[in-house]
Design a protein around this motif. Structure first.
Motif, PDB file in Angstrom:
ATOM      1  N   ILE A  96      30.536  72.845  60.219  1.00 12.45           N
ATOM      2  CA  ILE A  96      29.394  73.276  61.019  1.00 12.45           C
ATOM      3  C   ILE A  96      28.259  73.632  60.071  1.00 12.45           C
ATOM      4  CG2 ILE A  96      30.594  74.087  63.092  1.00 12.45           C
ATOM      5  CD1 ILE A  96      30.538  76.905  61.817  1.00 12.45           C
ATOM      6  N   LYS A  97      27.047  73.414  60.556  1.00 11.99           N
ATOM      7  CA  LYS A  97      25.884  73.650  59.693  1.00 11.99           C
ATOM      8  C   LYS A  97      24.891  74.562  60.398  1.00 11.99           C
ATOM      9  CE  LYS A  97      25.016  69.086  58.769  1.00 11.99           C
ATOM     10  NZ  LYS A  97      26.256  68.398  59.083  1.00 11.99           N
ATOM     11  N   SER A 142      34.143  81.729  67.094  1.00  8.60           N
ATOM     12  CA  SER A 142      35.000  81.003  66.154  1.00  8.60           C
ATOM     13  C   SER A 142      34.711  79.523  66.300  1.00  8.60           C
ATOM     14  CB  SER A 142      36.476  81.223  66.479  1.00  8.60           C
ATOM     15  OG  SER A 142      36.757  82.590  66.589  1.00  8.60           O
ATOM     16  N   ALA A 143      34.625  78.839  65.173  1.00  8.53           N
ATOM     17  CA  ALA A 143      34.444  77.393  65.211  1.00  8.53           C
ATOM     18  C   ALA A 143      35.802  76.721  65.064  1.00  8.53           C
ATOM     19  CB  ALA A 143      33.507  76.962  64.093  1.00  8.53           C
ATOM     20  N   PRO A 144      35.940  75.533  65.589  1.00 10.62           N
ATOM     21  CA  PRO A 144      37.226  74.851  65.468  1.00 10.62           C
ATOM     22  C   PRO A 144      37.512  74.375  64.042  1.00 10.62           C
ATOM     23  CG  PRO A 144      35.645  73.507  66.698  1.00 10.62           C
ATOM     24  CD  PRO A 144      34.976  74.804  66.419  1.00 10.62           C
ATOM     25  N   GLY A 145      36.488  74.300  63.200  1.00 15.51           N
ATOM     26  CA  GLY A 145      36.736  73.840  61.832  1.00 15.51           C
ATOM     27  C   GLY A 145      35.602  74.252  60.918  1.00 15.51           C
ATOM     28  N   LYS A 146      35.568  73.655  59.732  1.00 17.58           N
ATOM     29  CA  LYS A 146      34.573  74.057  58.728  1.00 17.58           C
ATOM     30  C   LYS A 146      33.290  73.221  58.816  1.00 17.58           C
ATOM     31  CE  LYS A 146      37.684  76.663  56.601  1.00 17.58           C
ATOM     32  NZ  LYS A 146      37.743  78.026  57.127  1.00 17.58           N
TER      33      LYS A 146
END
Lengths: 442, 397
Positions: free
Chosen positions: B81-82, B75-79
């Protein structure tokens, strides 16, 4: 907050009532045991079993949890409930009262999952406690037997533990050799009628090998085919049975925790608790289902998948999912693009230059890859698949790793092969694929 | 409706599992103990002090995926990310993580800090050491007269009067005589009689002497580098721990030398170093003097352990041998340990001629009282210890 047993019973009654009437769940009767933190660590080390055979690895588990608890690195789990009928669950005395309510609602979810999920069909929860108790007694008798003794018993248990979860996938029933033989003979008859010589040869060859088809149940195979004294075979069967019992839980971590979290959340909401009870529950709930950055928190993922199912397909579908799915199928079936995006899922891997790089993000072209990666690696997918290929004429046991793009850790594999030798009593060889090269580990 | 009850545990349920686990760790510890003895942190500690050593956890091996275990999902902490974004660095080099770190390393290897005392450590070490006739041969062969208690007598000197026994004897006589102090008339008493008095009796007994003195002699001249001193220190430590476990009382004498010898305290012994040459006979001479003055060989077991890198002024060699010979006569054991981390093979010996080290010089004197050994690297310390104590070389020892 002071509370009494009566308080617990009062809320328990409401929880059970709401669970049954509003959410149509069907759980085993639950027996709660109050316990202190030290006993809790002891219970955890024995996987919650009221009675467990003695083995040093449980001592190790105890020490580790105890150390972490003392260092404040890890809180104890809020709940511990075992898959038995009745379900036995532990309530830690140190827990504040609102947490106990949350735990009871959570346990209802687990008990329902144990009772209804397909993976648990062969776990025999009605007598697991007695089975374990009897196993403990028998193993103890081998320890006390002057011709056997603790060192030998431990060596066998160590070896069995090493391959305890090398078993049939997704709880499928293992076919007996007779069934397979009958089927092969039937095929052979047909081949003869059709005068298909090459198929005939192939089938005849197959009928000549042991096992007749690759066997995924390593302990089962060894127990049936190795020359063993009765006590060793008994221990192998005990650990095999234990492995299959826990295998169901390993395969359903996300779905099971997701289900229990969904139910505790809904039930606690319906209880219409006074805010001094409800607020701490909300806080604990948020803590339990928070995402783990860079990893997967099964509570988080499972909770959101169930919420997503309910939103799009209704509660009935949730009940079906909890009955039919293991983690792999649960994710494949219900994790869609929208949810992948919502949960900020991404995939990453280690590159040759040792940097860790993001491979996919949850957009239109990436989400399916992410879902598939996740579906293969969760639950039982974290355990490599090893099968028994054949017994060579010289007695050598041939195992094979079913390669799925992921290599075995060679160091570990060597050690496990040594363990298998202890049980098999003869040469053992593992065929594996390491760095695209076929490798033989013996 | 659920059932609620108190959890019943008759005993600490996993206690026996923990005992077995502890035993496993101890076994592992014993196997690896030779690596631990030369560890800096345990030198110069006293016996009861606890220290912690990290021990590799007892691993439970299963089939697991290795390095190229493919992609992982998280899971990433937010959107924001690339794809292709670098999010970290794998450090594989962490394998074999050294002592001092706790917890788990990259490969999931666990370390347990095991807390043991030096005494326990010494116990493990010497348990494993099989020196069958060591005690008979090397230890406790001085007899000494000692006074031993041996019952009571009715005559003796006043300092040995046993007051309690005497009082009891008087009371007995008083009861027998029917005298009751409560009913006694004013001024009437029941005084001690000569026969009431009991004296402790002592007998002379010959007993093996349980006192020992150890002379540690170390070269601190310029040629003794830190490395060499570290090895010397490990060696002295082992000897000390071993003898300490055999004798009630141990006295230590530390002597350092370069061109002259000094008696120093423990700390100076291990830390001091000077520059300049070496006249080793001065140290042995000093040891001989100290024996004459303070430790009479009839009442002390004397041990001498000398650590040196083998250098000496050639002109001093004869004097050195004479002094060693003299000291050896009064010692239970004279152990010479030559420390030379620069040397890379053991075949170097006095027969090869040429330059002679002290080790070479001492070879003709070797007998059951005088033992010599070589230490080149850390692992040799334990071997040297065994050689000097005359242990039977054992596989893997």
């Amino acid at each position: 907050m002071e509370y009494s047993l009566d308080d617990l019973m009062k809320w328990d009654e409401k929880i059970c009532e709401i669970a049954k009437s509003k959410y149509k769940v069907d759980f085993y009767p639950i027996e709660y045991e109050t316990i202190d933190y030290y006993e809790m660590i002891g219970a955890m080390a024995h996987h919650g079993m009221p009675s467990m055979y003695n083995h040093w690895s449980f001592g190790k588990a105890f020490e580790r949890t105890h150390n972490m608890y003392n260092l404040g690195m890890e809180g104890l789990p809020y709940e511990l409930i075992i898959n038995s009928n009745p379900s036995i669950a532990y309530l830690m005395r140190e827990n504040p009262f609102p947490l106990q309510i949350l735990i009871m609602a959570h346990c209802v979810g687990h008990s329902d999952f144990f009772k209804n999920n397909r993976m648990f069909k062969n776990t025999r929860p009605e007598n697991v406690v007695q089975r374990m108790r009897a196993a403990k007694k028998r193993i103890q008798s081998y320890v006390e037997d002057p011709t056997i003794g603790i060192d030998e018993v431990e060596a066998v248990i160590d070896a069995c533990h090493a391959i305890q979860f090398q078993t049939t996938k997704h709880g499928l029933r293992r076919r007996t050799q007779e069934e397979i033989r009958d089927e092969l003979i039937e095929e052979l008859k047909k081949a003869k009628q059709k005068e298909d010589v090459s198929l005939q040869k192939k089938l005849e060859l197959k009928l000549d090998t042991v096992p007749l088809e690759p066997d995924y149940d390593l302990l089962g195979f060894i127990s049936e085919n190795a020359k063993l004294p009765n006590w060793k075979r008994d221990i192998i069967e005990i650990i095999r049975d234990e492995g299959q019992y826990f295998w169901a839980q390993i395969q359903t971590k996300v779905a099971n925790e997701g289900w229990a979290s969904t139910l505790h959340y809904k039930i606690c909401h319906d209880l219409e608790l006074p805010s001094e009870l409800h607020l701490p529950i909300i806080k604990s709930h948020n803590q339990v289902i928070r995402p783990h950055v860079g990893g997967i928190n099964p509570y988080h993922l499972g909770f959101h998948i169930f919420a997503h199912i309910e939103k799009n397909r209704g509660w009935e579908e949730c009940l079906i999912a909890r009955e039919a799915c293991h983690d792999g199928s649960f994710i494949r079936q219900y994790l869609d693009e929208e949810l992948c995006y919502e949960l900020n899922l991404f995939s990453y891997s280690k590159k040759r230059n040792k940097s860790i790089v993001i491979d996919d993000v949850a957009d239109e072209e990436g989400w399916e890859n992410i879902r598939n990666e996740l579906a293969t690696s969760v639950g039982g997918g974290s355990i490599p698949v090893i099968l028994v290929e054949e017994i060579r004429r010289n007695g050598e046991l041939i195992l094979r790793h079913e390669h799925d793009g992921r290599d075995l850790d060679v160091d570990h594999a060597h050690k496990v092969v040594e363990h298998v030798k202890t049980l098999w009593g003869d040469r053992v060889r593992l065929l594996a694929q390491i760095n695209n090269v076929f490798t033989s580990i013996d | 409706m659920s059932v609620f009850r108190e959890h019943k545990t008759t005993a600490d349920r996993s206690a026996s599992d923990r005992r077995r686990h502890k035993k496993r760790i101890e076994d592992a510890l014993k196997k690896g103990i030779h690596d631990i003895v030369a560890d800096e942190s345990i030198m110069g500690q006293n016996g009861n002090k606890k220290f912690r050593i990290p021990v590799r956890g007892i691993k439970e091996y299963r089939f697991v995926y290795g390095d190229n275990s493919g992609k992982q999902v998280g899971s990433a902490p937010g959107k924001d990310i690339k794809r292709g974004q670098k999010i970290g660095e794998a450090d594989d080099e962490q394998q074999g993580q050294g002592p001092g770190k706790k917890g788990t390393n990259d490969k999931g290897e666990e370390f347990y800090d095991v807390e043991i005392t030096l005494d326990e450590l010494a116990q493990y070490l010497f348990d494993e050491l099989e020196l069958p006739d060591l005690e008979r041969r090397q230890l406790s062969n001085i007899n000494q007269e000692k006074l031993k208690r041996s019952g009571y007598r009715s005559d003796g000197i006043m300092p040995r009067l046993d007051r309690k026994k005497s009082a009891i004897a008087r009371i007995k006589r008083m009861k027998a005589a029917g005298f009751d102090p409560d009913k006694a008339e004013e001024g009437e008493t029941f005084p001690f009689h000569e026969d009431d008095l009991k004296f402790r009796h002592y007998k002379k007994k010959e007993e093996p002497c349980t006192n020992a003195v150890i002379f540690f002699i170390m070269d601190v001249s310029g040629s003794m580098s830190q490395d060499k001193k570290f090895l010397a220190r490990s060696f002295c430590f082992l000897m000390y721990q071993f003898l300490r476990s055999k004798y009630e009382q141990i006295e230590l004498v530390f002597i350092t030398h370069d061109v002259e010898a000094r008696e120093v305290d423990e700390e100076a012994f291990f830390t001091q170093y000077t520059s300049g040459g070496t006249i080793v006979s001065t140290a042995i001479e000093l040891a001989n003097e100290i024996v004459d003055k303070r430790y009479h060989p009839s009442s002390w077991n004397i041990y001498t352990f000398q650590c040196s890198d083998g250098d000496n002024f050639a002109s001093d060699n004869v004097k050195f041998l004479e002094e060693v010979y003299a000291l050896k006569q009064v010692c239970q054991l004279y152990g010479y340990c030559e420390i030379d981390p620069d040397k890379n093979n053991m075949s170097y010996s006095y027969e090869s001629g040429g330059y002679q080290t002290l080790y070479d010089l001492l070879q003709p004197l070797r007998d059951k009282k005088l033992q010599t050994a070589y230490v080149i690297k850390k692992e040799d310390v334990w071997k040297a210890f065994r050689t000097i104590l005359g242990g039977v070389e054992k596989e893997g020892g």
